[in-house]
Design a protein around this motif. Structure first.
Motif, PDB file in Angstrom:
ATOM      1  N   MET A  37      -1.608 -10.320  -3.073  1.00  0.00           N
ATOM      2  CA  MET A  37      -1.142  -8.995  -3.469  1.00  0.00           C
ATOM      3  C   MET A  37      -1.381  -8.768  -4.959  1.00  0.00           C
ATOM      4  O   MET A  37      -1.817  -7.689  -5.368  1.00  0.00           O
ATOM      5  CB  MET A  37       0.334  -8.809  -3.123  1.00  0.00           C
ATOM      6  N   VAL A  38      -1.118  -9.770  -5.789  1.00  0.00           N
ATOM      7  CA  VAL A  38      -1.356  -9.648  -7.231  1.00  0.00           C
ATOM      8  C   VAL A  38      -2.835  -9.360  -7.480  1.00  0.00           C
ATOM      9  O   VAL A  38      -3.189  -8.479  -8.269  1.00  0.00           O
ATOM     10  CB  VAL A  38      -0.914 -10.928  -7.987  1.00  0.00           C
ATOM     11  N   GLU A  39      -3.702 -10.062  -6.797  1.00  0.00           N
ATOM     12  CA  GLU A  39      -5.146  -9.840  -6.931  1.00  0.00           C
ATOM     13  C   GLU A  39      -5.530  -8.421  -6.505  1.00  0.00           C
ATOM     14  O   GLU A  39      -6.314  -7.748  -7.173  1.00  0.00           O
ATOM     15  CB  GLU A  39      -5.891 -10.870  -6.080  1.00  0.00           C
ATOM     16  N   HIS A  40      -4.962  -7.954  -5.404  1.00  0.00           N
ATOM     17  CA  HIS A  40      -5.232  -6.599  -4.920  1.00  0.00           C
ATOM     18  C   HIS A  40      -4.772  -5.560  -5.953  1.00  0.00           C
ATOM     19  O   HIS A  40      -5.501  -4.603  -6.244  1.00  0.00           O
ATOM     20  CB  HIS A  40      -4.527  -6.362  -3.580  1.00  0.00           C
ATOM     21  N   ILE A  41      -3.580  -5.743  -6.511  1.00  0.00           N
ATOM     22  CA  ILE A  41      -3.069  -4.812  -7.522  1.00  0.00           C
ATOM     23  C   ILE A  41      -3.984  -4.812  -8.745  1.00  0.00           C
ATOM     24  O   ILE A  41      -4.354  -3.756  -9.256  1.00  0.00           O
ATOM     25  CB  ILE A  41      -1.612  -5.165  -7.908  1.00  0.00           C
ATOM     26  N   GLU A  42      -4.370  -5.986  -9.210  1.00  0.00           N
ATOM     27  CA  GLU A  42      -5.260  -6.078 -10.371  1.00  0.00           C
ATOM     28  C   GLU A  42      -6.591  -5.370 -10.114  1.00  0.00           C
ATOM     29  O   GLU A  42      -7.107  -4.684 -10.999  1.00  0.00           O
ATOM     30  CB  GLU A  42      -5.525  -7.539 -10.723  1.00  0.00           C
ATOM     31  N   ASN A  43      -7.126  -5.515  -8.918  1.00  0.00           N
ATOM     32  CA  ASN A  43      -8.420  -4.920  -8.590  1.00  0.00           C
ATOM     33  C   ASN A  43      -8.364  -3.405  -8.424  1.00  0.00           C
ATOM     34  O   ASN A  43      -9.401  -2.739  -8.455  1.00  0.00           O
ATOM     35  CB  ASN A  43      -8.996  -5.553  -7.322  1.00  0.00           C
ATOM     36  N   THR A  44      -7.186  -2.845  -8.236  1.00  0.00           N
ATOM     37  CA  THR A  44      -7.070  -1.399  -8.015  1.00  0.00           C
ATOM     38  C   THR A  44      -6.466  -0.670  -9.209  1.00  0.00           C
ATOM     39  O   THR A  44      -6.236   0.526  -9.134  1.00  0.00           O
ATOM     40  CB  THR A  44      -6.227  -1.104  -6.758  1.00  0.00           C
ATOM     41  N   ARG A  45      -6.212  -1.349 -10.311  1.00  0.00           N
ATOM     42  CA  ARG A  45      -5.686  -0.707 -11.516  1.00  0.00           C
ATOM     43  C   ARG A  45      -6.803   0.051 -12.217  1.00  0.00           C
ATOM     44  O   ARG A  45      -7.973  -0.232 -12.051  1.00  0.00           O
ATOM     45  CB  ARG A  45      -5.108  -1.729 -12.506  1.00  0.00           C
ATOM     46  N   SER A  46      -6.425   0.998 -13.025  1.00  0.00           N
ATOM     47  CA  SER A  46      -7.370   1.786 -13.805  1.00  0.00           C
ATOM     48  C   SER A  46      -6.932   1.779 -15.256  1.00  0.00           C
ATOM     49  O   SER A  46      -5.740   1.824 -15.546  1.00  0.00           O
ATOM     50  CB  SER A  46      -7.416   3.223 -13.290  1.00  0.00           C
ATOM     51  N   ASP A  47      -7.894   1.748 -16.163  1.00  0.00           N
ATOM     52  CA  ASP A  47      -7.537   1.863 -17.576  1.00  0.00           C
ATOM     53  C   ASP A  47      -7.730   3.296 -18.062  1.00  0.00           C
ATOM     54  O   ASP A  47      -7.616   3.572 -19.247  1.00  0.00           O
ATOM     55  CB  ASP A  47      -8.337   0.875 -18.427  1.00  0.00           C
ATOM     56  N   ARG A  48      -7.994   4.221 -17.137  1.00  0.00           N
ATOM     57  CA  ARG A  48      -8.189   5.633 -17.496  1.00  0.00           C
ATOM     58  C   ARG A  48      -7.182   6.574 -16.852  1.00  0.00           C
ATOM     59  O   ARG A  48      -6.906   7.634 -17.379  1.00  0.00           O
ATOM     60  CB  ARG A  48      -9.582   6.081 -17.084  1.00  0.00           C
ATOM     61  N   TYR A  49      -6.673   6.213 -15.681  1.00  0.00           N
ATOM     62  CA  TYR A  49      -5.804   7.101 -14.923  1.00  0.00           C
ATOM     63  C   TYR A  49      -4.537   6.373 -14.494  1.00  0.00           C
ATOM     64  O   TYR A  49      -4.590   5.212 -14.129  1.00  0.00           O
ATOM     65  CB  TYR A  49      -6.524   7.617 -13.672  1.00  0.00           C
ATOM     66  N   PHE A  89       9.803  -1.799  -3.079  1.00  0.00           N
ATOM     67  CA  PHE A  89       9.063  -2.530  -2.064  1.00  0.00           C
ATOM     68  C   PHE A  89       7.612  -2.090  -2.213  1.00  0.00           C
ATOM     69  O   PHE A  89       7.330  -0.902  -2.286  1.00  0.00           O
ATOM     70  CB  PHE A  89       9.573  -2.196  -0.663  1.00  0.00           C
ATOM     71  N   VAL A  90       6.704  -3.024  -2.278  1.00  0.00           N
ATOM     72  CA  VAL A  90       5.293  -2.711  -2.527  1.00  0.00           C
ATOM     73  C   VAL A  90       4.462  -3.157  -1.323  1.00  0.00           C
ATOM     74  O   VAL A  90       4.651  -4.242  -0.790  1.00  0.00           O
ATOM     75  CB  VAL A  90       4.792  -3.434  -3.802  1.00  0.00           C
ATOM     76  N   SER A  91       3.538  -2.283  -0.900  1.00  0.00           N
ATOM     77  CA  SER A  91       2.614  -2.631   0.175  1.00  0.00           C
ATOM     78  C   SER A  91       1.230  -2.090  -0.171  1.00  0.00           C
ATOM     79  O   SER A  91       1.079  -1.258  -1.055  1.00  0.00           O
ATOM     80  CB  SER A  91       3.100  -2.059   1.511  1.00  0.00           C
ATOM     81  N   ARG A  92       0.234  -2.570   0.545  1.00  0.00           N
ATOM     82  CA  ARG A  92      -1.139  -2.121   0.300  1.00  0.00           C
ATOM     83  C   ARG A  92      -1.325  -0.690   0.764  1.00  0.00           C
ATOM     84  O   ARG A  92      -0.686  -0.229   1.685  1.00  0.00           O
ATOM     85  CB  ARG A  92      -2.131  -3.000   1.066  1.00  0.00           C
ATOM     86  N   ASP A  93      -2.255  -0.030   0.106  1.00  0.00           N
ATOM     87  CA  ASP A  93      -2.591   1.350   0.400  1.00  0.00           C
ATOM     88  C   ASP A  93      -4.100   1.469   0.242  1.00  0.00           C
ATOM     89  O   ASP A  93      -4.708   0.656  -0.452  1.00  0.00           O
ATOM     90  CB  ASP A  93      -1.839   2.235  -0.616  1.00  0.00           C
ATOM     91  N   LYS A  94      -4.703   2.487   0.828  1.00  0.00           N
ATOM     92  CA  LYS A  94      -6.161   2.619   0.729  1.00  0.00           C
ATOM     93  C   LYS A  94      -6.623   2.824  -0.710  1.00  0.00           C
ATOM     94  O   LYS A  94      -7.754   2.508  -1.047  1.00  0.00           O
ATOM     95  CB  LYS A  94      -6.663   3.749   1.618  1.00  0.00           C
TER      96      LYS A  94
END
Length: 117
Positions: A37-49, A89-94
């Motif tokens: 999950m940490v990896e997924h969150i890191e991969n979906t972060r943005s430094d612009r939005y 509570f955090v879960s994956r999203d598209k």
């Protein structure tokens, strides 16, 4: 994309979840799920939005900061903020992650009114 170099080990995770481990017993599968999950969150972060799960605070014209808010959801141009007094509570999203945090103060701001740093 944000990347951390230190993933959780069983020892570091138990320090953060001592009582859960005492009652239920943490197993390697739990740690693997968290690291995924940490990896997924890191991969979906943005430094612009701004993205769901980011933190935000307001700065006055005098440079004073507000308390910390949590981005509960982003819907197009609308950002829903929650008081950061509860853990969601955090879960994956598209598009990254989805957070479920009930209660507490809720604010609606326009993305165009937010300067993202």
């Amino acid at each position: 994309m944000i990347q951390t170099t230190n993933k959780y080990s069983k020892e570091t995770f138990i320090r953060l979840n001592y009582w859960y481990d005492r009652i239920h017993g943490l197993v390697q599968e739990d740690i693997d799920k968290v690291n995924t999950m940490v990896e997924h969150i890191e991969n979906t972060r943005s430094d612009r939005y701004p993205r769901t799960g980011d933190n935000l605070f307001f700065v006055s014209g005098y440079g004073e900061r507000s308390r910390l808010f949590f981005i509960d959801a982003v819907y197009g141009d609308d950002i829903i903020l929650r008081d950061f007094s509860r853990v969601p509570f955090v879960s994956r999203d598209k598009e990254g992650i989805k957070c479920d945090m009930h209660g507490g103060e809720c604010l609606l701001v326009k993305a165009g009114d937010v300067r993202f740093k």
